[in-house]
Motif scaffolding. Structure first.
Motif, PDB file in Angstrom:
ATOM      1  N   ILE A 154       0.153   6.640   3.034  1.00 15.71           N
ATOM      2  CA  ILE A 154      -0.648   5.889   2.059  1.00 15.71           C
ATOM      3  C   ILE A 154      -1.530   6.832   1.251  1.00 15.71           C
ATOM      4  O   ILE A 154      -1.668   6.692   0.028  1.00 15.71           O
ATOM      5  CB  ILE A 154      -1.504   4.810   2.771  1.00 15.71           C
ATOM      6  CG1 ILE A 154      -0.604   3.750   3.394  1.00 15.71           C
ATOM      7  CG2 ILE A 154      -2.476   4.154   1.782  1.00 15.71           C
ATOM      8  CD1 ILE A 154      -1.331   2.759   4.291  1.00 15.71           C
TER       9      ILE A 154
ATOM     10  N   PRO B 161      -0.037   1.606  -4.092  1.00 19.05           N
ATOM     11  CA  PRO B 161      -1.388   1.508  -3.537  1.00 19.05           C
ATOM     12  C   PRO B 161      -2.431   0.968  -4.493  1.00 19.05           C
ATOM     13  O   PRO B 161      -3.417   0.359  -4.062  1.00 19.05           O
ATOM     14  CB  PRO B 161      -1.711   2.949  -3.121  1.00 19.05           C
ATOM     15  CG  PRO B 161      -0.719   3.806  -3.843  1.00 19.05           C
ATOM     16  CD  PRO B 161       0.504   2.976  -4.030  1.00 19.05           C
TER      17      PRO B 161
ATOM     18  N   LEU C 250      -7.564  -0.999  -0.893  1.00 17.94           N
ATOM     19  CA  LEU C 250      -7.248   0.030   0.095  1.00 17.94           C
ATOM     20  C   LEU C 250      -8.285   0.129   1.207  1.00 17.94           C
ATOM     21  O   LEU C 250      -7.974   0.598   2.304  1.00 17.94           O
ATOM     22  CB  LEU C 250      -7.057   1.384  -0.598  1.00 17.94           C
ATOM     23  CG  LEU C 250      -5.788   1.452  -1.466  1.00 17.94           C
ATOM     24  CD1 LEU C 250      -5.749   2.743  -2.270  1.00 17.94           C
ATOM     25  CD2 LEU C 250      -4.529   1.328  -0.609  1.00 17.94           C
TER      26      LEU C 250
ATOM     27  N   ALA D 245       0.827  -1.216   0.000  1.00 14.70           N
ATOM     28  CA  ALA D 245       0.000   0.000   0.000  1.00 14.70           C
ATOM     29  C   ALA D 245       0.859   1.262   0.000  1.00 14.70           C
ATOM     30  O   ALA D 245       0.505   2.261  -0.632  1.00 14.70           O
ATOM     31  CB  ALA D 245      -0.928  -0.010   1.213  1.00 14.70           C
TER      32      ALA D 245
END
Length: 222
Positions: free
Chosen positions: A62, A29, A34, A25
């Motif tokens: 992230i 990502p 997610l 991630a």
């Protein structure tokens, strides 16, 4: 050690599968779910109070990685949805696990501290954070040192930012804190000391004078 090293250190507290998920991630990502990542981070934060104090850094990293890669905010949306779910069930969480409740408050305050929109704190988090701090200032919470400690630590961390967003609510919160300090029913001497310290901290413009630091922290260490 630089920032990547600190990220690596925090990831080590997860199981092996979750470690791999989080590493991906942070680097790519778009290659992972997610929303699942958000749930893994929140779940871990509710169980690990050390991680809950630092989780905001990882969440911010992230969010930045996703925005740079795809210009989207799937992770942030998933994170806020999960925070809202836990917020709505906060009384049940507190009744079930005092540690889990303290971890949640620490986590949401940490997220409030790190996440920004146009360089401003997220308005969607202001009232939930205030509501959590108000809960910690209720008489039954003030009788528990873990909750008093959490209240004071979070006010040290985000009190000044929160006051800028809504001064009236901060005034109301400190009325509760002063009442709790002045009408001690079951308060420990440490809880009284912590409440007095945060009252003086705010009165001094969210700063600790050297004399106050010496007084309070020598008392706490004793």
């Amino acid at each position: 050690m630089g920032e990547p090293g600190r990220e690596e250190y925090r990831i080590q507290s997860f199981d092996v599968e979750s470690q791999q998920l989080l590493k991906t991630a942070l680097k790519d990502p778009g290659a992972v779910d997610l929303e699942k990542v958000a749930n893994v981070i929140v779940d871990h934060s509710l169980q690990d109070c050390v991680f809950s104090k630092e989780a905001g850094r990882m969440c911010y990293a992230i969010i930045q990685a996703e925005s740079k890669q795809a210009g989207q905010s799937v992770f942030r949306r998933g994170l806020l949805n999960r925070l809202q779910q836990e917020y709505q069930a906060r009384e049940q969480l507190r009744a079930r696990s005092l540690q889990g409740w303290v971890c949640y408050v620490t986590f949401i305050c940490n997220i409030f501290d790190y996440l920004r929109v146009n360089n401003m704190p997220m308005m969607a988090l202001v009232n939930p954070v205030y509501d959590c701090l108000f809960r910690l200032a209720q008489p039954d919470s003030l009788s528990k040192e873990e909750e008093v400690d959490c209240l004071v630590l979070q006010l040290h961390r985000v009190g000044e930012q929160l006051e800028k967003m809504n001064r009236q609510r901060m005034d109301e919160l400190f009325v509760l804190i002063r009442d709790g300090f002045l009408l001690p029913t079951g308060l420990s001497s440490l809880a009284q000391l912590l409440l007095l310290e945060i009252i003086e901290f705010r009165a001094a413009g969210w700063k600790t004078t050297p004399a106050a630091h010496k007084y309070y922290y020598s008392e706490v260490s004793d």
